[in-house]
Enzyme design. Structure first.
Site, PDB file in Angstrom:
ATOM      1  N   HIS A 476       0.837  -1.235   0.233  1.00 49.67           N
ATOM      2  CA  HIS A 476      -0.101  -0.028  -0.054  1.00 49.67           C
ATOM      3  C   HIS A 476       0.995   1.266   0.009  1.00 49.67           C
ATOM      4  O   HIS A 476       0.657   2.180   0.783  1.00 49.67           O
ATOM      5  CB  HIS A 476      -0.756  -0.126   1.296  1.00 49.67           C
ATOM      6  CG  HIS A 476      -1.818  -1.064   1.279  1.00 49.67           C
ATOM      7  ND1 HIS A 476      -2.650  -1.824   2.330  1.00 49.67           N
ATOM      8  CD2 HIS A 476      -2.230  -1.943   0.047  1.00 49.67           C
ATOM      9  CE1 HIS A 476      -3.122  -2.719   2.132  1.00 49.67           C
ATOM     10  NE2 HIS A 476      -3.168  -2.937   0.655  1.00 49.67           N
TER      11      HIS A 476
HETATM   12  C1  FAD Z   1       0.156  -7.623  -4.848  1.00 48.27           C
HETATM   13  C2  FAD Z   1      -0.742  -6.391  -4.666  1.00 48.27           C
HETATM   14  C3  FAD Z   1      -1.703  -6.625  -3.668  1.00 48.27           C
HETATM   15  C4  FAD Z   1      -2.658  -5.661  -3.415  1.00 48.27           C
HETATM   16  N1  FAD Z   1      -3.676  -5.929  -2.631  1.00 48.27           N
HETATM   17  C5  FAD Z   1      -4.617  -5.093  -2.668  1.00 48.27           C
HETATM   18  C6  FAD Z   1      -6.193  -5.510  -2.024  1.00 48.27           C
HETATM   19  O1  FAD Z   1      -6.377  -6.461  -2.005  1.00 48.27           O
HETATM   20  N2  FAD Z   1      -6.972  -4.113  -1.910  1.00 48.27           N
HETATM   21  C7  FAD Z   1      -6.530  -2.994  -1.926  1.00 48.27           C
HETATM   22  O2  FAD Z   1      -7.453  -2.181  -1.851  1.00 48.27           O
HETATM   23  N3  FAD Z   1      -5.227  -2.504  -2.517  1.00 48.27           N
HETATM   24  C8  FAD Z   1      -4.296  -3.493  -2.833  1.00 48.27           C
HETATM   25  N4  FAD Z   1      -3.282  -3.388  -3.524  1.00 48.27           N
HETATM   26  C9  FAD Z   1      -2.807  -1.904  -3.754  1.00 48.27           C
HETATM   27  C10 FAD Z   1      -3.766  -1.255  -4.619  1.00 48.27           C
HETATM   28  O3  FAD Z   1      -3.826  -2.213  -5.835  1.00 48.27           O
HETATM   29  C11 FAD Z   1      -3.034   0.135  -5.353  1.00 48.27           C
HETATM   30  O4  FAD Z   1      -3.022   0.718  -4.025  1.00 48.27           O
HETATM   31  C12 FAD Z   1      -3.761   0.626  -6.434  1.00 48.27           C
HETATM   32  O5  FAD Z   1      -3.823  -0.267  -7.581  1.00 48.27           O
HETATM   33  C13 FAD Z   1      -2.835   1.583  -6.835  1.00 48.27           C
HETATM   34  O6  FAD Z   1      -3.488   2.543  -8.156  1.00 48.27           O
HETATM   35  P1  FAD Z   1      -2.540   3.469  -8.849  1.00 48.27           P
HETATM   36  O7  FAD Z   1      -3.725   3.741 -10.148  1.00 48.27           O
HETATM   37  O8  FAD Z   1      -2.180   4.457  -8.184  1.00 48.27           O
HETATM   38  O9  FAD Z   1      -1.569   2.655  -9.381  1.00 48.27           O
HETATM   39  P2  FAD Z   1      -1.422   1.305 -10.465  1.00 48.27           P
HETATM   40  O10 FAD Z   1      -2.691   0.479 -10.340  1.00 48.27           O
HETATM   41  O11 FAD Z   1      -0.277   0.530 -10.052  1.00 48.27           O
HETATM   42  O12 FAD Z   1      -1.242   1.682 -12.008  1.00 48.27           O
HETATM   43  C14 FAD Z   1      -0.088   2.395 -12.701  1.00 48.27           C
HETATM   44  C15 FAD Z   1       0.014   1.989 -14.066  1.00 48.27           C
HETATM   45  O13 FAD Z   1       0.844   2.849 -14.713  1.00 48.27           O
HETATM   46  C16 FAD Z   1       1.547   2.118 -15.386  1.00 48.27           C
HETATM   47  N5  FAD Z   1       2.914   2.860 -15.430  1.00 48.27           N
HETATM   48  C17 FAD Z   1       3.856   3.142 -14.647  1.00 48.27           C
HETATM   49  N6  FAD Z   1       4.902   3.687 -15.021  1.00 48.27           N
HETATM   50  C18 FAD Z   1       4.696   3.976 -16.302  1.00 48.27           C
HETATM   51  C19 FAD Z   1       5.349   4.532 -17.346  1.00 48.27           C
HETATM   52  N7  FAD Z   1       6.451   5.159 -17.001  1.00 48.27           N
HETATM   53  N8  FAD Z   1       4.859   4.658 -18.559  1.00 48.27           N
HETATM   54  C20 FAD Z   1       3.658   4.096 -18.689  1.00 48.27           C
HETATM   55  N9  FAD Z   1       2.994   3.470 -17.842  1.00 48.27           N
HETATM   56  C21 FAD Z   1       3.585   3.488 -16.678  1.00 48.27           C
HETATM   57  C22 FAD Z   1       1.873   0.862 -14.767  1.00 48.27           C
HETATM   58  O14 FAD Z   1       2.455  -0.468 -15.666  1.00 48.27           O
HETATM   59  C23 FAD Z   1       0.372   0.683 -14.163  1.00 48.27           C
HETATM   60  O15 FAD Z   1      -0.544  -0.131 -14.888  1.00 48.27           O
HETATM   61  C24 FAD Z   1      -2.395  -4.426  -3.715  1.00 48.27           C
HETATM   62  C25 FAD Z   1      -1.129  -3.907  -4.469  1.00 48.27           C
HETATM   63  C26 FAD Z   1      -0.399  -5.074  -5.010  1.00 48.27           C
HETATM   64  C27 FAD Z   1       0.781  -4.816  -5.847  1.00 48.27           C
END
Ligand code: FAD
Length: 558
Positions: A476
């Site tokens: 997280h």
């Molecule tokens: C193993 C795991 C288990 C988890 N379990 C839970 C759970 O059960 N419940 C919960 O609430 N939360 C959970 N989390 C946390 C939750 O999934 C994250 O907090 C949330 O998905 C974050 O969303 P985001 O949109 O900020 O980033 P992300 O969903 O990580 O999206 C970022 C995206 O940007 C892309 N990206 C990054 N850099 C670049 C770049 N330079 N160029 C192009 N694309 C890029 C990535 O490939 C990715 O697809 C978990 C996370 C993980 C990793």
């Protein structure tokens, strides 16, 4: 256009034509959305729906790996092509431990890799944000946005609270069968004084609960499936996969586009794509890297790297995370049901105050029907895990670059246990988990015998050493592009624009000033909905239309 390893794939050819009026008569604008994760899929969908032209860049590919679709197989995704496979630096206050930080690199982002558990957080978390320089983000402000996202199905026989959402695009299910080991874990919690809570998202988190998860037809259902995939053929939308954003393109103080390269050759001279506005949704570990590579960050750090300082902002500060420490027990009189038949290998968690004087829970242990042996651990196969869990950490760290190229690894240092209160709370949580293993519902009915920490970990010093040796992430990470108005802030709480720059916003988990009490996916989805609402001038949640049809079958490679 066909996708190939060295050519980023587009879902269809570039759009032609002059800017025309959007659906609401507003001038059609052009946006670049970086990252198709939890947040990016929501942001892009709402922009397209409002009649704007959107180009989504995602470093990963489409979600063809079958393990994505069964939540019980999430462990198979670690170190896979869908995982960025990050590592922390050795942790100075935790035995030099290096922790694997998986992060999604695929359509759906980390919501394609996660355990799909839906937790809104405590009302006090958001009231705290509002009091600490983020007006507009109090519980009263954010609650309707959570509600609009949800399609909640309670456990059989339970009546949902009025504040729960129905008919929204994200399924939130609590009506699934519990693996018998979890029924006994709930009973064991009762035996150590933790009551059952039928809905931890209804206002009061405290107690042990069955998890609410994002599953439809027994399969993972993430924001890619709920939001972006249904409109992927919309001519206003271009999706470019396999493309890494290297840096932003600026003209003076205005961001006018991005430079990108193929994932397998990320330092190659970048191609440029322009738009009126760029929205970073690359997550708490990658949005800050893109900003830093672009010359937006702490001046002293950029100067060290030889990068021009275009904006002196605290990008990469305030990195923090939730923590886990395992208690693993063998079952000697009953076999645990094979998890492959379940929706998930984790079905319960609890919220508990490590000190009764605290105003709200600071621990959230999470339970698994499998032994979560870390590298270097060993033990029997018929075993379960009660992970001690810290969810209100005080420790704060940093994310820094080691060089200006995409391939230069970042130094990610959450400075685990730099504040000793975190170690004390996690040890209290560990003791509670050990007491549950010894309770009649587990030690009696299953013949549960503790394997880790094990009998030799018998006093405070041994517990501290054990926790420092085996502490791991709850996944997280947040906070690296903090929202607020003071000198510690990167983006504005009003509209998530980056302070001092035009044409640039950050909308993802990195903007959270402090991590909420609970898993971070639902809060990120809420931030995306509310954030894109600010982009579109919509102060209230949209009336969500649930997705229909098969969202799993084909993928779109153009
Ligand atoms: C193993 C795991 C288990 C988890 N379990 C839970 C759970 O059960 N419940 C919960 O609430 N939360 C959970 N989390 C946390 C939750 O999934 C994250 O907090 C949330 O998905 C974050 O969303 P985001 O949109 O900020 O980033 P992300 O969903 O990580 O999206 C970022 C995206 O940007 C892309 N990206 C990054 N850099 C670049 C770049 N330079 N160029 C192009 N694309 C890029 C990535 O490939 C990715 O697809 C978990 C996370 C993980 C990793």
């Amino acid at each position: 256009m066909t996708r190939s390893p060295s050519t980023p794939g587009r879902n269809h050819a570039e759009h032609e034509g002059e800017a025309r009026a959007g659906a609401d008569g507003e001038r059609r604008r052009s946006f670049i959305v970086v990252g198709a994760g939890t947040a990016g899929c929501i942001v892009a969908r709402r922009l397209v729906e409002a009649g704007h032209r959107v180009t989504v860049f995602e470093a990963g590919a489409y979600d063809e790996n079958p393990a994505i679709h069964q939540v019980s197989r999430l462990g198979e995704l670690w170190h896979s092509p869908e995982d960025w496979d990050y590592r922390t630096v050795p942790q100075a206050h935790s035995d030099g431990r290096v922790i694997h930080w998986p992060r999604g690199r695929v359509m759906g982002g980390s919501h394609a890799l996660n355990a799909a558990i839906w937790v809104r957080g405590a009302a006090a978390d958001y009231d705290g944000w509002a009091d600490d320089g983020c007006p507009g983000w109090s519980w009263a402000d954010v609650q309707p946005w959570f509600e609009a996202l949800e399609d909640y199905t309670p456990a059989p026989g339970e009546t949902p609270a009025q504040t729960r959402g129905h008919g929204g695009p994200i399924p939130v299910r609590q009506d699934y069968r519990l693996n018998p080991i979890f029924a006994s874990i709930i009973e064991a919690a009762g035996q150590v004084g933790v009551a059952y809570n039928p809905d931890y998202n209804a206002g009061d988190q405290e107690g042990i609960s069955q998890q609410q998860i994002n599953v439809r037809d027994d399969r993972r259902f993430n924001t890619w499936m709920a939001f972006l995939k249904p409109v992927v053929d919309n001519p206003l939308l271009t999706v470019i996969t396999g493309a890494v954003i290297q840096r932003l393109v600026l003209e003076g103080n205005t961001v006018v586009g991005v430079e990108y390269a193929p994932l397998d050759d990320p330092d190659r001279e970048g191609r440029e794509e322009r738009a009126e506005e760029v929205i970073l949704c690359a997550g708490a570990l990658d949005s800050p890297k893109i900003l830093l590579r672009s010359g937006i960050g702490p001046a002293h750090h950029l100067e060290e790297l030889g990068l021009p300082v275009l904006a002196d902002l605290p990008v990469g500060e305030n990195l923090h995370d939730h923590l886990l420490a395992p208690v693993i027990a063998e079952t000697t009189t009953r076999e645990i049901e094979h998890p492959g038949t379940d929706w998930s290998v984790t079905q319960t968690h609890l919220f508990w105050r490590s000190d009764p004087e605290l105003p709200l829970p600071d621990t959230q242990p999470i339970h698994f029907s499998v032994p979560m042996y870390d590298d270097g651990m060993d033990g029997p196969a018929s075993a379960f895990t009660l992970h001690a869990g810290l969810v209100r950490p005080y420790s704060r760290g940093t994310l820094r670059l080691t060089g200006p190229r995409v391939s230069d690894p970042a130094e990610m240092d959450p400075e685990i246990f730099s504040d000793p209160r975190d170690l004390a709370a996690l040890i209290a949580s560990l003791r509670q988990a050990r007491a549950m293993v010894a309770a009649p519902a587990l030690a009696g009915d299953w013949g549960a015998v503790e394997v880790y920490p094990g009998a030799e970990v018998a006093d405070q010093a041994a517990e501290e050493a054990y926790v420092k040796r085996w502490v791991t992430t709850y996944h997280h990470q947040v906070g690296t592009c903090r929202m607020g108005t003071g000198p510690d802030a990167v983006v504005s709480p009003e509209d998530l624009r980056v302070h001092g720059l035009d044409g640039l916003r950050v909308i993802d988990a990195s903007v959270m000033p402090t991590v909420p009490t609970g898993n971070t996916n639902a809060p990120t989805a809420m931030i995306a909905s509310k954030g894109v609402g600010a982009v579109l001038g919509e102060p209230r949640p949209f009336v969500a239309v649930p997705s229909t049809g098969d969202m799993y079958g084909d993928t779109h490679e153009g």
